[in-house]
Scaffold this motif. Sequence first.
Motif, PDB file in Angstrom:
ATOM      1  N   ILE A 152       0.851  -1.184   0.000  1.00 41.64           N
ATOM      2  CA  ILE A 152       0.000   0.000   0.000  1.00 41.64           C
ATOM      3  C   ILE A 152       0.888   1.235   0.000  1.00 41.64           C
ATOM      4  O   ILE A 152       1.760   1.389   0.860  1.00 41.64           O
ATOM      5  N   ILE A 153       0.689   2.097  -0.973  1.00 43.65           N
ATOM      6  CA  ILE A 153       1.488   3.314  -1.126  1.00 43.65           C
ATOM      7  C   ILE A 153       0.571   4.520  -1.063  1.00 43.65           C
ATOM      8  O   ILE A 153      -0.433   4.588  -1.784  1.00 43.65           O
ATOM      9  N   ASN A 154       0.897   5.469  -0.202  1.00 46.83           N
ATOM     10  CA  ASN A 154       0.187   6.746  -0.127  1.00 46.83           C
ATOM     11  C   ASN A 154       1.131   7.845  -0.582  1.00 46.83           C
ATOM     12  O   ASN A 154       2.248   7.955  -0.047  1.00 46.83           O
ATOM     13  N   VAL A 155       0.722   8.652  -1.530  1.00 42.23           N
ATOM     14  CA  VAL A 155       1.570   9.759  -1.966  1.00 42.23           C
ATOM     15  C   VAL A 155       0.697  10.943  -2.382  1.00 42.23           C
ATOM     16  O   VAL A 155      -0.270  10.776  -3.139  1.00 42.23           O
ATOM     17  N   VAL A 194      -3.834   6.697  -3.338  1.00 46.95           N
ATOM     18  CA  VAL A 194      -3.520   5.448  -2.645  1.00 46.95           C
ATOM     19  C   VAL A 194      -3.437   4.323  -3.670  1.00 46.95           C
ATOM     20  O   VAL A 194      -4.328   4.168  -4.506  1.00 46.95           O
ATOM     21  N   VAL A 195      -2.350   3.554  -3.590  1.00 55.42           N
ATOM     22  CA  VAL A 195      -2.081   2.462  -4.518  1.00 55.42           C
ATOM     23  C   VAL A 195      -2.037   1.157  -3.725  1.00 55.42           C
ATOM     24  O   VAL A 195      -1.428   1.102  -2.644  1.00 55.42           O
ATOM     25  N   ILE A 253      -4.119  -2.296 -14.133  1.00 52.08           N
ATOM     26  CA  ILE A 253      -4.520  -1.320 -13.123  1.00 52.08           C
ATOM     27  C   ILE A 253      -6.036  -1.158 -13.174  1.00 52.08           C
ATOM     28  O   ILE A 253      -6.626  -1.099 -14.250  1.00 52.08           O
ATOM     29  N   LEU A 254      -6.648  -1.068 -12.000  1.00 55.33           N
ATOM     30  CA  LEU A 254      -8.020  -0.578 -11.897  1.00 55.33           C
ATOM     31  C   LEU A 254      -7.917   0.843 -11.352  1.00 55.33           C
ATOM     32  O   LEU A 254      -7.574   1.054 -10.186  1.00 55.33           O
ATOM     33  N   LEU A 255      -8.167   1.809 -12.207  1.00 54.15           N
ATOM     34  CA  LEU A 255      -8.132   3.221 -11.813  1.00 54.15           C
ATOM     35  C   LEU A 255      -9.487   3.565 -11.197  1.00 54.15           C
ATOM     36  O   LEU A 255     -10.517   3.508 -11.874  1.00 54.15           O
ATOM     37  N   TRP A 256      -9.486   3.922  -9.913  1.00 59.50           N
ATOM     38  CA  TRP A 256     -10.735   4.218  -9.210  1.00 59.50           C
ATOM     39  C   TRP A 256     -10.929   5.726  -9.105  1.00 59.50           C
ATOM     40  O   TRP A 256     -10.043   6.449  -8.647  1.00 59.50           O
ATOM     41  N   LEU A 257     -12.121   6.195  -9.507  1.00 59.35           N
ATOM     42  CA  LEU A 257     -12.482   7.606  -9.461  1.00 59.35           C
ATOM     43  C   LEU A 257     -13.688   7.780  -8.545  1.00 59.35           C
ATOM     44  O   LEU A 257     -14.765   7.236  -8.812  1.00 59.35           O
ATOM     45  N   ALA A 288      -6.270   4.391  -6.523  1.00 54.56           N
ATOM     46  CA  ALA A 288      -7.363   5.279  -6.114  1.00 54.56           C
ATOM     47  C   ALA A 288      -6.831   6.699  -6.250  1.00 54.56           C
ATOM     48  O   ALA A 288      -6.001   7.143  -5.456  1.00 54.56           O
ATOM     49  N   LEU A 289      -7.297   7.383  -7.280  1.00 48.78           N
ATOM     50  CA  LEU A 289      -6.725   8.675  -7.657  1.00 48.78           C
ATOM     51  C   LEU A 289      -7.400   9.827  -6.916  1.00 48.78           C
ATOM     52  O   LEU A 289      -8.627   9.904  -6.872  1.00 48.78           O
ATOM     53  N   ALA A 290      -6.595  10.709  -6.362  1.00 42.41           N
ATOM     54  CA  ALA A 290      -7.117  11.950  -5.781  1.00 42.41           C
ATOM     55  C   ALA A 290      -7.261  12.977  -6.895  1.00 42.41           C
ATOM     56  O   ALA A 290      -6.275  13.374  -7.510  1.00 42.41           O
ATOM     57  N   TYR A 291      -8.492  13.356  -7.175  1.00 40.65           N
ATOM     58  CA  TYR A 291      -8.749  14.393  -8.176  1.00 40.65           C
ATOM     59  C   TYR A 291      -9.813  15.335  -7.635  1.00 40.65           C
ATOM     60  O   TYR A 291     -10.496  15.020  -6.653  1.00 40.65           O
ATOM     61  N   ILE A 292      -9.958  16.484  -8.232  1.00 43.58           N
ATOM     62  CA  ILE A 292     -10.927  17.471  -7.747  1.00 43.58           C
ATOM     63  C   ILE A 292     -12.339  16.949  -8.005  1.00 43.58           C
ATOM     64  O   ILE A 292     -12.720  16.729  -9.155  1.00 43.58           O
ATOM     65  N   THR A 293     -13.115  16.774  -6.944  1.00 39.98           N
ATOM     66  CA  THR A 293     -14.466  16.219  -7.110  1.00 39.98           C
ATOM     67  C   THR A 293     -15.571  17.232  -6.805  1.00 39.98           C
ATOM     68  O   THR A 293     -16.748  16.864  -6.790  1.00 39.98           O
TER      69      THR A 293
END
Length: 315
Positions: free
Chosen positions: A39-42, A59-60, A71-75, A102-107
């Motif tokens: 598990i990687i958090n960046v 989070v990966v 990859i399963l890219l989660w939005l 799990a991508l952090a994007y502006i929601t």
Amino acid sequence: MQSTFMGKLTTMFVLLLLTLQSYSQIKNRAFIDSGIYKIINVNPSITNAAIHTWDTAHVVYYDTKLKNNKILLWLAGTNGTPLNVSVDFYNTALQQGYRIVALAYITVPAVAQVCKDEILKTSPDCTALFRRKRIYGDNNFALIADEPQDAIIPRFVSLLQWLIKNDSAGNWSQYLSSDGAQPNWKNIAIAGQSQGGGMAEYIGMQENVARIISFSGGWDYSNSKEKQIAKWYYDKPVTPLENWYATYNVNENTAALLKEICEALKIPASNVFALDKPLTAGGSAIETGNPYHADGKKNIAYKPIWIKMLGSGRN
């Protein structure tokens, strides 16, 4: 004196019961096993110094023993971040052989909060322009303040570039084009809920990805007063239709609209799931007034459907 002592004893007993109950809940709570999965958090700003907004960590999750998987890219949906973990769905995806980003994007704001009413009268393609800005960051759309580096795909590329340099065990270069500038979509599936599901669908119209999985994907209008869905839903998708999957709950507020959107997208009927199981306990303030909206991604009763939608993550 005896009454005071008994009161204190009763209080201590109640506190002990509450402590044991809390321990039991923690013990039985589903989680992603860090002994099995790395598990990687960046934070996005670490992967690209130009990013200053919505800097919640990406989070990966992945099994280091699997070298050539997808990859399963989660939005996430509106107001969501990678901290809103759908643990059972994630574990199912990992068991199916995927690695999860799990991508952090502006929601915020949501598409429906911007492209509505009078704005749609003058710009019926508002929702497509909005999604293009938030996904690619390459168009002029002044109604949201997202910067080009904030867009979903630039953030995803920056994360993959960072992983290549900082996590050699992950063999991350396979997920970028040969020049390292674009995702290698054939090795990437995209899943999302609500706004995130709509983002996945829009990307599927533009790119040939491994799979599109939409949980109650966002509802875009070209005319909100007349409830006319957006024109982009009728475009020809680049991702083959057999690789599209979608769910909606028959009890959620926009069930009929989501069904209409699936039909407009021409998703095969066998790949669309009208969910109807009893609602899971809990929920969040975001779901108040529409509690079934997010149930598809977190209700373990739907695991057989998740497995069908995911297929195998192994190449």
